[in-house]
Design a protein around this motif. Structure first.
Motif, PDB file in Angstrom:
ATOM      1  N   ASP A   1       0.854  -1.187   0.000  1.00  0.00           N
ATOM      2  CA  ASP A   1       0.000   0.000   0.000  1.00  0.00           C
ATOM      3  C   ASP A   1       0.891   1.238   0.000  1.00  0.00           C
ATOM      4  N   GLU A   2       1.502   1.495  -1.149  1.00  0.00           N
ATOM      5  CA  GLU A   2       2.458   2.588  -1.291  1.00  0.00           C
ATOM      6  C   GLU A   2       1.802   3.920  -0.910  1.00  0.00           C
ATOM      7  N   VAL A   3       2.563   4.754  -0.236  1.00  0.00           N
ATOM      8  CA  VAL A   3       2.072   6.087   0.128  1.00  0.00           C
ATOM      9  C   VAL A   3       1.675   6.867  -1.121  1.00  0.00           C
TER      10      VAL A   3
ATOM     11  N   MET B   1       4.954   1.512 -12.656  1.00  0.00           N
ATOM     12  CA  MET B   1       6.307   1.587 -12.100  1.00  0.00           C
ATOM     13  C   MET B   1       6.277   1.591 -10.566  1.00  0.00           C
ATOM     14  N   ARG B   2       5.369   2.335 -10.001  1.00  0.00           N
ATOM     15  CA  ARG B   2       5.144   2.246  -8.553  1.00  0.00           C
ATOM     16  C   ARG B   2       3.656   2.002  -8.339  1.00  0.00           C
ATOM     17  N   GLY B   3       3.286   0.749  -8.545  1.00  0.00           N
ATOM     18  CA  GLY B   3       1.897   0.376  -8.350  1.00  0.00           C
ATOM     19  C   GLY B   3       1.691  -0.044  -6.907  1.00  0.00           C
ATOM     20  N   ARG B   4       0.464  -0.354  -6.575  1.00  0.00           N
ATOM     21  CA  ARG B   4       0.213  -0.981  -5.267  1.00  0.00           C
ATOM     22  C   ARG B   4       0.163  -2.493  -5.470  1.00  0.00           C
TER      23      ARG B   4
ATOM     24  N   ILE C   1      16.188   3.599 -12.294  1.00  0.00           N
ATOM     25  CA  ILE C   1      14.973   2.931 -11.820  1.00  0.00           C
ATOM     26  C   ILE C   1      15.367   1.578 -11.234  1.00  0.00           C
ATOM     27  N   GLU C   2      14.985   1.309 -10.002  1.00  0.00           N
ATOM     28  CA  GLU C   2      15.315   0.018  -9.377  1.00  0.00           C
ATOM     29  C   GLU C   2      14.430  -1.074  -9.974  1.00  0.00           C
ATOM     30  N   VAL C   3      15.043  -1.967 -10.746  1.00  0.00           N
ATOM     31  CA  VAL C   3      14.267  -3.057 -11.358  1.00  0.00           C
ATOM     32  C   VAL C   3      14.550  -4.409 -10.712  1.00  0.00           C
TER      33      VAL C   3
ATOM     34  N   SER D   1       6.549  -6.312 -13.456  1.00  0.00           N
ATOM     35  CA  SER D   1       5.633  -5.303 -14.021  1.00  0.00           C
ATOM     36  C   SER D   1       6.311  -3.938 -14.092  1.00  0.00           C
ATOM     37  N   ARG D   2       7.148  -3.602 -13.098  1.00  0.00           N
ATOM     38  CA  ARG D   2       7.865  -2.317 -13.174  1.00  0.00           C
ATOM     39  C   ARG D   2       8.750  -2.282 -14.424  1.00  0.00           C
ATOM     40  N   LEU D   3       9.308  -3.436 -14.779  1.00  0.00           N
ATOM     41  CA  LEU D   3      10.201  -3.489 -15.938  1.00  0.00           C
ATOM     42  C   LEU D   3       9.507  -3.066 -17.232  1.00  0.00           C
TER      43      LEU D   3
HETATM   44  P1  ATP Z   1      11.357   0.726  -4.054  1.00  0.00           P
HETATM   45  O1  ATP Z   1      12.657   1.201  -3.461  1.00  0.00           O
HETATM   46  O2  ATP Z   1      11.157   1.174  -5.469  1.00  0.00           O
HETATM   47  O3  ATP Z   1      10.171   1.025  -3.165  1.00  0.00           O
HETATM   48  P2  ATP Z   1      11.786  -1.783  -2.862  1.00  0.00           P
HETATM   49  O4  ATP Z   1      13.239  -1.624  -2.541  1.00  0.00           O
HETATM   50  O5  ATP Z   1      10.810  -1.508  -1.793  1.00  0.00           O
HETATM   51  O6  ATP Z   1      11.436  -0.858  -4.147  1.00  0.00           O
HETATM   52  P3  ATP Z   1      12.100  -4.642  -3.080  1.00  0.00           P
HETATM   53  O7  ATP Z   1      11.503  -5.021  -1.787  1.00  0.00           O
HETATM   54  O8  ATP Z   1      13.563  -4.630  -3.225  1.00  0.00           O
HETATM   55  O9  ATP Z   1      11.484  -3.202  -3.518  1.00  0.00           O
HETATM   56  O10 ATP Z   1      11.354  -5.542  -4.207  1.00  0.00           O
HETATM   57  C1  ATP Z   1      11.991  -6.108  -5.336  1.00  0.00           C
HETATM   58  C2  ATP Z   1      11.610  -5.392  -6.625  1.00  0.00           C
HETATM   59  O11 ATP Z   1      10.194  -5.256  -6.781  1.00  0.00           O
HETATM   60  C3  ATP Z   1      12.114  -3.967  -6.702  1.00  0.00           C
HETATM   61  O12 ATP Z   1      13.476  -3.943  -7.083  1.00  0.00           O
HETATM   62  C4  ATP Z   1      11.205  -3.350  -7.746  1.00  0.00           C
HETATM   63  O13 ATP Z   1      11.694  -3.621  -9.049  1.00  0.00           O
HETATM   64  C5  ATP Z   1       9.896  -4.092  -7.535  1.00  0.00           C
HETATM   65  N1  ATP Z   1       8.935  -3.235  -6.815  1.00  0.00           N
HETATM   66  C6  ATP Z   1       8.976  -2.874  -5.508  1.00  0.00           C
HETATM   67  N2  ATP Z   1       7.943  -2.096  -5.184  1.00  0.00           N
HETATM   68  C7  ATP Z   1       7.207  -1.950  -6.325  1.00  0.00           C
HETATM   69  C8  ATP Z   1       6.005  -1.255  -6.645  1.00  0.00           C
HETATM   70  N3  ATP Z   1       5.349  -0.569  -5.716  1.00  0.00           N
HETATM   71  N4  ATP Z   1       5.527  -1.322  -7.917  1.00  0.00           N
HETATM   72  C9  ATP Z   1       6.196  -2.029  -8.848  1.00  0.00           C
HETATM   73  N5  ATP Z   1       7.333  -2.712  -8.613  1.00  0.00           N
HETATM   74  C10 ATP Z   1       7.844  -2.674  -7.369  1.00  0.00           C
END
Ligand code: ATP
Ligand code: MG
Ligand code: MG
Ligand code: MG
Length: 436
Positions: free
Chosen positions: A141-143, A150-153, A282-284, A322-324
């Protein structure tokens, strides 16, 4: 697939909240639809991309000994109480109650569940190492859900978990997986640089995030130009060879890379100025060694060679599938639309019939289409040529096979390569041979 029959709702107007190119393009090209904040329906073309990415991930994880399982999305709170994380996790966790008043949750990650699965199954050191992974929907449940998928819930993640007998074995697993990730991202057509990441209370060198460079990335990144130059295919490191894993470890040690969180100024200054690269990423993916944290807290042990029980060492390895989809588009698009890398494209080629109703055009198109109705998208709509060209560029198929009345008469088609923009007029057989 015939476009006239496809469920491919391209959009002319994009909602104002779509701030970045990938989000706009995914909506315009008809890949996803938002159903509520941070939650999406994947439409047929988008789903094909998602599946293509998952397939590559799966093939490469299997290649290094990963074994796929599928754990549920809904988990019991009690499992998380065993590790102590149920209360610690905070508001990103979606908490539920079933009809009997039992506390449940929608999994944000699976360390607890996989540790429990392992612990209830594996009893002896002889059965180690093990590497389990699954590709499953997660909920956090992202803020601020934003940037589309890319940043879904709700999002689709590959998460893998390694179990080893010792720290040394766990280090091997870690670098084996890093090597596999480098290969995965190459096949996906993106450059993802592993960057030192926070290890929290565990400490050590064993946490890396993989970042795709793109101006819209949320992290600031710093790295040595070496990461742009290494030709992994020609080095040919073998994940099954211990000495090759050591070589990789050396490369990582000596080729600086870090995100803002871990940026180390003194190490950075040691990188020659003309080799310093920066930007946003972008962290993938994220790989992480966390030792016996969960096996200890959850009481999981196996009997060692000397008969004494020991807690296996674990690591976890995520890829944001999905972020990818968004990240690949961020890294690969132009003003006209998406430019899909070959292996992830929803269709390898689109076949454009510029004059439906013209007997020769129809005949030629049907004969091409019938060779691969699964892998080709056939634009048989009665729209103007301009509309078809625009949609083809927007949707980003690697190749466009263009059939017009003049060429059809001569048995010629035009082939356009989306990435380079190169066009050539070729006899049909040559064009098809070029497509492979
Ligand atoms: P972020 O820093 O972006 O919040 P995270 O470090 O919390 O990501 P991890 O717990 O490392 O995420 O999860 C592994 C991978 O899942 C992440 O590297 C990212 O690619 C993906 N991911 C994480 N949160 C999300 C999100 N809210 N929506 C889409 N993909 C996500
Ligand atoms: Mg997060
Ligand atoms: Mg992160
Ligand atoms: Mg992370």
């Amino acid at each position: 697939m015939r476009l006239s029959q496809a469920f491919q709702p391209t959009l002319k107007e994009v909602p104002a909240e779509a701030q970045i190119a990938s989000h706009r393009l995914m909506l315009r090209a008809g890949l996803v639809r938002q159903t509520s904040s941070g939650i999406y329906t994947w439409l047929p073309a988008g789903l094909r991309v998602l599946r293509n990415i998952a397939t590559i991930v799966r093939q490469e994880q299997d290649r290094i000994g990963g074994q796929e399982v599928l754990m549920p999305t809904v988990q019991s709170a009690d499992l998380w109480r065993r590790s102590g994380r149920y209360d610690a996790y905070g508001p990103e966790m979606l908490r539920l109650e079933d009809r009997h008043g039992r506390e449940m949750l929608y999994g944000p990650t699976n360390e607890e569940m996989v540790t429990d699965l392992f612990g209830s199954t594996v009893k002896s050191y002889r059965e180690l190492p093990k590497m389990l992974y699954h590709i499953q929907w997660k909920f956090r449940d992202e803020v601020r859900p934003r940037f589309g998928v890319m940043r879904g819930r709700e999002f689709y993640m590959k998460d893998g978990y390694s179990f080893d007998l010792s720290y040394e074995d766990a280090v091997s697993s870690y670098y084996r997986i890093m090597l596999s990730y480098l290969k995965i991202f190459r096949r996906l057509g993106v450059q993802a640089v592993p960057m030192a990441a926070d290890t929290g209370p565990i400490g050590g060198e064993l946490s890396h995030e993989f970042l795709v460079l793109a101006p819209t990335g949320e992290s600031e990144v710093f790295y040595d130009a070496g990461w742009d130059e290494i030709d992994w295919d020609s080095i040919g490191l073998d994940p099954q060879k211990e000495e090759d894993l050591q070589k990789l470890r050396e490369i990582v040690k000596t080729t600086y890379s870090a995100t803002d969180e871990k940026h180390d100024l003194s190490a950075w200054e040691a990188v020659p100025e003309d080799r310093r690269r920066g930007g946003r990423g972008i962290e993938v993916g994220h790989i992480f060694y966390f030792g016996t944290k969960y096996t200890e807290s959850m009481g999981v042990e196996v009997s060692g060679a000397d008969g004494a029980p020991l807690h296996p060492h674990m690591g976890s390895y995520g890829i944001g599938v999905s972020r990818l989809v968004g990240a690949i588009i961020e890294a690969s698009h132009d003003e006209a639309g998406i430019i899909w890398p070959e292996e992830v494209a929803p269709y390898r080629a689109v076949l454009l019939n510029l004059r439906p109703g013209d007997e020769l055009c129809d005949q030629l198109c049907e004969s091409i289409y019938s060779r691969d109705p699964e892998g080709l998208l056939y634009d048989d709509r009665s729209d103007r040529a301009g509309v078809k060209f625009n949609d083809a560029d927007l949707m980003g198929h690697p190749w466009q096979i263009i059939v017009g009345p003049r060429g059809a008469k001569a048995g010629m088609v035009e082939l356009k390569h989306r990435a380079s923009g190169e066009r050539s007029e070729l006899p049909l057989d040559e064009a098809l041979a070029k497509l492979g």
